[in-house]
Design a protein around this motif. Structure first.
Motif, PDB file in Angstrom:
ATOM      1  N   THR A 169      -1.090  11.058  15.460  1.00 41.53           N
ATOM      2  CA  THR A 169      -1.365   9.964  16.415  1.00 41.53           C
ATOM      3  C   THR A 169      -0.180   8.995  16.469  1.00 41.53           C
ATOM      4  O   THR A 169       0.142   8.453  17.516  1.00 41.53           O
ATOM      5  N   GLN A 170       0.500   8.836  15.333  1.00 46.89           N
ATOM      6  CA  GLN A 170       1.693   7.958  15.332  1.00 46.89           C
ATOM      7  C   GLN A 170       2.939   8.738  15.749  1.00 46.89           C
ATOM      8  O   GLN A 170       4.000   8.154  15.916  1.00 46.89           O
ATOM      9  N   ALA A 171       2.775  10.082  15.831  1.00 44.64           N
ATOM     10  CA  ALA A 171       3.899  10.971  16.158  1.00 44.64           C
ATOM     11  C   ALA A 171       5.061  10.773  15.190  1.00 44.64           C
ATOM     12  O   ALA A 171       6.221  10.642  15.596  1.00 44.64           O
ATOM     13  N   GLY A 172       4.708  10.701  13.905  1.00 44.58           N
ATOM     14  CA  GLY A 172       5.757  10.580  12.899  1.00 44.58           C
ATOM     15  C   GLY A 172       5.181  10.520  11.501  1.00 44.58           C
ATOM     16  O   GLY A 172       3.962  10.437  11.317  1.00 44.58           O
ATOM     17  N   TYR A 173       6.073  10.545  10.525  1.00 46.38           N
ATOM     18  CA  TYR A 173       5.643  10.406   9.126  1.00 46.38           C
ATOM     19  C   TYR A 173       5.285   8.945   8.851  1.00 46.38           C
ATOM     20  O   TYR A 173       5.999   8.032   9.289  1.00 46.38           O
ATOM     21  N   VAL A 174       4.180   8.774   8.124  1.00 47.47           N
ATOM     22  CA  VAL A 174       3.780   7.458   7.642  1.00 47.47           C
ATOM     23  C   VAL A 174       3.685   7.546   6.123  1.00 47.47           C
ATOM     24  O   VAL A 174       3.566   8.643   5.553  1.00 47.47           O
ATOM     25  N   LEU A 175       3.771   6.387   5.476  1.00 44.69           N
ATOM     26  CA  LEU A 175       3.743   6.369   4.007  1.00 44.69           C
ATOM     27  C   LEU A 175       3.126   5.055   3.538  1.00 44.69           C
ATOM     28  O   LEU A 175       3.127   4.069   4.281  1.00 44.69           O
ATOM     29  N   PRO A 176       2.631   5.035   2.298  1.00 44.11           N
ATOM     30  CA  PRO A 176       2.137   3.764   1.758  1.00 44.11           C
ATOM     31  C   PRO A 176       3.308   2.781   1.674  1.00 44.11           C
ATOM     32  O   PRO A 176       4.388   3.148   1.195  1.00 44.11           O
ATOM     33  N   CYS A 177       3.085   1.554   2.130  1.00 41.77           N
ATOM     34  CA  CYS A 177       4.182   0.571   2.083  1.00 41.77           C
ATOM     35  C   CYS A 177       4.516   0.229   0.623  1.00 41.77           C
ATOM     36  O   CYS A 177       5.646  -0.166   0.324  1.00 41.77           O
ATOM     37  N   SER A 178       3.552   0.388  -0.246  1.00 41.45           N
ATOM     38  CA  SER A 178       3.765   0.137  -1.677  1.00 41.45           C
ATOM     39  C   SER A 178       3.212   1.331  -2.457  1.00 41.45           C
ATOM     40  O   SER A 178       2.202   1.895  -2.070  1.00 41.45           O
ATOM     41  N   PRO A 179       3.883   1.710  -3.526  1.00 45.46           N
ATOM     42  CA  PRO A 179       5.126   1.176  -4.099  1.00 45.46           C
ATOM     43  C   PRO A 179       6.335   1.492  -3.221  1.00 45.46           C
ATOM     44  O   PRO A 179       6.260   2.379  -2.350  1.00 45.46           O
ATOM     45  N   THR A 180       7.428   0.770  -3.450  1.00 40.37           N
ATOM     46  CA  THR A 180       8.648   1.001  -2.667  1.00 40.37           C
ATOM     47  C   THR A 180       9.038   2.475  -2.778  1.00 40.37           C
ATOM     48  O   THR A 180       9.063   3.027  -3.881  1.00 40.37           O
ATOM     49  N   SER A 216      -2.823  -3.664  10.804  1.00 41.77           N
ATOM     50  CA  SER A 216      -2.870  -5.089  10.435  1.00 41.77           C
ATOM     51  C   SER A 216      -2.968  -5.277   8.917  1.00 41.77           C
ATOM     52  O   SER A 216      -2.575  -6.309   8.390  1.00 41.77           O
ATOM     53  N   SER A 217      -3.423  -4.205   8.213  1.00 38.99           N
ATOM     54  CA  SER A 217      -3.593  -4.361   6.757  1.00 38.99           C
ATOM     55  C   SER A 217      -2.243  -4.358   6.048  1.00 38.99           C
ATOM     56  O   SER A 217      -2.107  -4.930   4.958  1.00 38.99           O
ATOM     57  N   GLY A 218      -1.259  -3.683   6.638  1.00 42.87           N
ATOM     58  CA  GLY A 218       0.068  -3.632   6.016  1.00 42.87           C
ATOM     59  C   GLY A 218       0.135  -2.683   4.839  1.00 42.87           C
ATOM     60  O   GLY A 218       1.102  -2.697   4.091  1.00 42.87           O
ATOM     61  N   THR A 219      -0.879  -1.834   4.680  1.00 44.56           N
ATOM     62  CA  THR A 219      -0.830  -0.885   3.553  1.00 44.56           C
ATOM     63  C   THR A 219      -0.070   0.381   3.928  1.00 44.56           C
ATOM     64  O   THR A 219       0.556   0.992   3.071  1.00 44.56           O
ATOM     65  N   THR A 220      -0.117   0.770   5.214  1.00 44.55           N
ATOM     66  CA  THR A 220       0.585   1.972   5.663  1.00 44.55           C
ATOM     67  C   THR A 220       1.774   1.580   6.518  1.00 44.55           C
ATOM     68  O   THR A 220       1.656   0.679   7.358  1.00 44.55           O
ATOM     69  N   CYS A 221       2.893   2.238   6.279  1.00 41.55           N
ATOM     70  CA  CYS A 221       4.126   1.961   7.026  1.00 41.55           C
ATOM     71  C   CYS A 221       4.561   3.186   7.809  1.00 41.55           C
ATOM     72  O   CYS A 221       4.344   4.328   7.380  1.00 41.55           O
ATOM     73  N   GLN A 276      12.778   9.975  10.284  1.00 44.14           N
ATOM     74  CA  GLN A 276      11.913  10.867  11.038  1.00 44.14           C
ATOM     75  C   GLN A 276      12.708  12.122  11.412  1.00 44.14           C
ATOM     76  O   GLN A 276      13.934  12.190  11.198  1.00 44.14           O
ATOM     77  N   GLY A 277      12.018  13.121  11.965  1.00 43.86           N
ATOM     78  CA  GLY A 277      12.660  14.394  12.293  1.00 43.86           C
ATOM     79  C   GLY A 277      13.487  14.326  13.578  1.00 43.86           C
ATOM     80  O   GLY A 277      13.236  13.496  14.447  1.00 43.86           O
ATOM     81  N   ASP A 278      14.453  15.220  13.667  1.00 39.63           N
ATOM     82  CA  ASP A 278      15.340  15.289  14.852  1.00 39.63           C
ATOM     83  C   ASP A 278      15.014  16.503  15.714  1.00 39.63           C
ATOM     84  O   ASP A 278      15.825  16.879  16.588  1.00 39.63           O
ATOM     85  N   SER A 279      13.822  17.110  15.489  1.00 42.08           N
ATOM     86  CA  SER A 279      13.465  18.323  16.243  1.00 42.08           C
ATOM     87  C   SER A 279      13.502  18.070  17.740  1.00 42.08           C
ATOM     88  O   SER A 279      13.020  17.040  18.218  1.00 42.08           O
TER      89      SER A 279
END
Ligand SMILES: COc1ccc(CN)cc1O
Length: 330
Positions: free
Chosen positions: A246-257, A286-291, A296-299
């Protein structure tokens, strides 16, 4: 001669805007300096009113040095699907102390919604190679190509920074702007881009992976777009990271760095290291937990794009004389 001006980041470092003086008396517009394209185009008095939302407009009728190129037109579309089109004037353009007296200034008559909604962006100043310029019937030179003969040295440098203003300089290399050595690599200008080849990458404290990564140094692209094998290796090291369709990309937990990411430069072991926090590009909710990931890919593109997420970790010399790129840490 030399010149230069500040490059101020918009939210999330999505783009950097630089004040550029156009015309007599000067009209100052904040432009997105874009090494991935070669048109200097601006929002103008000719831009369809419904497509202007807060931008500063260049009005050639208020410039005593503006000259219309009758019958000349331009039309451009970018990798993200945005576009603009219009007519062409010659006028005086300056970036700081550096002035080009007869620069093609492409005035927009139409812009796509991405530009309309980007209210602080008054246009683009392309610093790619001349072959990419879209003006018809005769292609026009970039600001750098016009300025080069008068420059102390035929170079410009990009010193973009995370969350704070950096600088574009023309004609000289500021020795106080970088650390260590500048490693120069060859450029393939056959496609009109500052196209170079990195020898590979490392993730966090991991070993260096030798794999050829050919791509462009592009100040006008926000993210670092890399081959899918590299991208999945990186996010595979992060628990909770995933490809989100849905975001059309990789997402990750904002924490830990997340882990640092390094790309190699040259064959002597030099590398540019992106601190892991640069990969936390922006929160997805809005929670800021997922970034949303800054890598991202260059496909589908056909080459990698070293955009602002990568460039802001480096001091980069664009050498128009030798057609090389110089990379240094800072
Ligand atoms: C404001 O949006 C844009 C800025 C710059 C470029 C050129 N890479 C394309 C865009 O759509």
């Amino acid at each position: 001669s030399t010149g230069g001006a500040v490059a101020t980041p918009e939210d999330h470092d999505v783009e950097y805007l630089t004040p550029v003086s156009i015309g007599t008396p000067e009209q100052i517009l904040n432009l997105d300096i874009d090494t991935g394209s070669s048109d200097l185009w601006v929002f103008s008095s000719e831009t369809s009113r419904s497509e202007v939302k807060g931008q500063t407009l260049y009005d050639p009728s208020n410039s005593s040095t503006a000259q219309k190129l009758e019958g000349y037109t331009w039309s451009i579309s970018y990798g993200d699907g945005s576009s603009s089109a219009g007519e062409v004037y010659l006028d005086t353009v300056s970036i700081g102390a550096l002035t080009v007296s007869s620069q093609a200034v492409e005035v927009a008559q139409k812009v796509s919604s991405e530009f309309t909604s980007d209210s602080n962006n008054d246009g683009l100043l392309g610093l790619g190679f001349g072959s990419l310029n879209t003006v018809q019937p005769n292609a026009q030179k970039t600001f750098f190509d016009n300025a080069m003969p008068a420059l102390d040295s035929p170079v410009f440098t990009a010193d973009l920074k995370a969350g704070i203003p950096g600088r574009y300089n023309f004609g000289y290399i500021d020795p106080n702007a970088y650390t260590g050595n500048i490693t120069y690599v060859s450029v393939d200008d056959s496609q009109g881009f500052w196209d170079w080849t990195s020898p590979g990458y490392a993730i966090g404290s991991g070993s260096f992976e030798n794999t050829t990564i050919k791509g462009i140094a592009d100040t006008g692209t926000s993210l670092l777009l890399l081959p899918s094998s590299v991208v999945s290796a990186y996010y595979g090291k992060i628990s909770g990271a995933k490809y989100d369709s849905t975001q059309a990309g990789y997402v990750l937990p904002c924490s830990p760095t997340p882990p640092d990411f390094a790309f190699g430069v040259g064959d002597d072991g030099a590398a540019i290291v992106l601190p892991g926090k640069y990969i936390n590009y922006a929160p997805t909710g809005s929670s800021g937990t997922t970034c949303f990931g800054g890598i991202q890919g260059d496909s589908g593109i056909g080459f990698a794009i070293f955009g602002d997420v990568a460039l802001k970790a480096a001091f980069v010399v664009f050498d128009g004389g030798s057609k090389t790129l110089g990379w240094a840490s800072k």
